[in-house]
Design a protein around this motif. Structure first.
Motif, PDB file in Angstrom:
ATOM      1  N   ALA A  26       0.812  -1.355  -0.031  1.00 53.84           N
ATOM      2  CA  ALA A  26      -0.060  -0.100  -0.127  1.00 53.84           C
ATOM      3  C   ALA A  26       0.900   1.279   0.069  1.00 53.84           C
ATOM      4  O   ALA A  26       0.506   2.359  -0.664  1.00 53.84           O
ATOM      5  CB  ALA A  26      -0.768   0.012   1.267  1.00 53.84           C
ATOM      6  N   ARG A  27       2.106   1.306   0.643  1.00 52.48           N
ATOM      7  CA  ARG A  27       2.917   2.416   0.670  1.00 52.48           C
ATOM      8  C   ARG A  27       3.386   2.554  -0.693  1.00 52.48           C
ATOM      9  O   ARG A  27       3.432   3.986  -1.159  1.00 52.48           O
ATOM     10  CB  ARG A  27       3.976   2.060   1.683  1.00 52.48           C
ATOM     11  N   GLY A  36       6.992   9.844  -4.908  1.00 51.00           N
ATOM     12  CA  GLY A  36       7.552   8.733  -5.957  1.00 51.00           C
ATOM     13  C   GLY A  36       8.075   7.721  -5.238  1.00 51.00           C
ATOM     14  O   GLY A  36       8.317   7.694  -4.171  1.00 51.00           O
ATOM     15  N   VAL A  37       8.041   6.518  -5.877  1.00 45.77           N
ATOM     16  CA  VAL A  37       8.396   5.103  -5.431  1.00 45.77           C
ATOM     17  C   VAL A  37       9.803   5.137  -4.989  1.00 45.77           C
ATOM     18  O   VAL A  37      10.433   4.435  -4.147  1.00 45.77           O
ATOM     19  CB  VAL A  37       7.857   4.119  -6.474  1.00 45.77           C
ATOM     20  N   THR A  42      10.732  -0.001   3.550  1.00 46.52           N
ATOM     21  CA  THR A  42       9.554  -0.995   4.102  1.00 46.52           C
ATOM     22  C   THR A  42       9.213  -0.720   5.528  1.00 46.52           C
ATOM     23  O   THR A  42       9.919   0.237   6.218  1.00 46.52           O
ATOM     24  CB  THR A  42      10.373  -2.517   4.250  1.00 46.52           C
ATOM     25  N   LEU A  43       8.125  -1.409   6.079  1.00 41.24           N
ATOM     26  CA  LEU A  43       7.837  -1.261   7.190  1.00 41.24           C
ATOM     27  C   LEU A  43       8.816  -1.674   8.322  1.00 41.24           C
ATOM     28  O   LEU A  43       9.138  -1.087   9.296  1.00 41.24           O
ATOM     29  CB  LEU A  43       6.458  -1.954   7.555  1.00 41.24           C
ATOM     30  N   ALA A 139       8.081  12.404   5.779  1.00 41.61           N
ATOM     31  CA  ALA A 139       8.313  11.811   7.200  1.00 41.61           C
ATOM     32  C   ALA A 139       8.756  10.314   6.845  1.00 41.61           C
ATOM     33  O   ALA A 139       8.164   9.612   6.258  1.00 41.61           O
ATOM     34  CB  ALA A 139       6.916  11.817   8.014  1.00 41.61           C
ATOM     35  N   GLY A 140       9.975  10.166   7.803  1.00 45.73           N
ATOM     36  CA  GLY A 140      10.422   8.686   7.603  1.00 45.73           C
ATOM     37  C   GLY A 140      11.541   8.543   6.372  1.00 45.73           C
ATOM     38  O   GLY A 140      12.427   7.519   6.487  1.00 45.73           O
ATOM     39  N   ASN A 141      11.465   9.459   5.332  1.00 45.56           N
ATOM     40  CA  ASN A 141      12.618   9.593   4.407  1.00 45.56           C
ATOM     41  C   ASN A 141      12.872  10.701   4.026  1.00 45.56           C
ATOM     42  O   ASN A 141      12.332  11.278   2.861  1.00 45.56           O
ATOM     43  CB  ASN A 141      12.261   8.390   3.410  1.00 45.56           C
TER      44      ASN A 141
END
Length: 160
Positions: A26-27, A36-37, A42-43, A139-141
């Motif tokens: 889903a992310r 963008g991908v 990953t979780l 957020a997160g990256n």
């Protein structure tokens, strides 16, 4: 035969591989329309650093299979992901409604990435409003830029 309605329950350690699979699929969908991908992590890479387990964590099951998950911490929806095979089948709505009821908060906030119209529509349909749109680091990256809609929900009868 029509699937059963989603059942929401607290997360258990046995759910970990299922929510990893759901998040990762889903992310990628979420990022395709926004940062963008290439921004994908990953979780397993992000759960601890982004506080997945800091507050309440629930999973939704359909016919006994984990179909989505949501996390809530200190007045904020921090995670809500649904298995892409179960999009638009009430899983996200069930998680959202359950968390709002369980949290007991009068005011709840979340952020939806610009370019994720399905998530935006779900939150709007459940009474959230966009209070601000902000561009900045994802957020997160943080190596990637993103635009997010900060959304707010208020319990009926609560003061603004």
């Amino acid at each position: 035969m029509q699937p059963s309605p989603p059942v929401v329950r607290p997360y258990t350690d046995a759910d970990w591989p299922h929510i990893c699979r759901i998040h990762d699929a889903a992310r990628l969908d979420e990022l395709r329309g926004s940062a963008g991908v290439d921004a994908f992590l990953t979780l397993e890479q992000t759960a601890e650093g982004e506080g997945l387990f800091d507050g309440a964590l629930w999973v939704a099951t359909v016919d006994g299979e984990v179909a989505g998950f949501a996390a809530f911490d200190e007045g904020e929806f921090t995670w809500l992901y649904v298995d892409p095979a179960r999009y638009r089948r009430g899983v996200g709505r069930a998680l959202l409604r359950h968390a709002l009821a369980e949290a007991g908060e009068d005011r709840v906030e979340t952020t939806v990435l610009d370019g994720n119209p399905a998530a935006l529509a779900l939150y709007l349909a459940e009474g959230f409003t966009v209070v601000e749109t902000r561009a900045g680091k994802l957020a997160g990256n943080e190596a990637f830029a993103a635009t997010g809609h900060i959304m707010e929900w208020r319990r009926a009868g609560s003061a603004r």
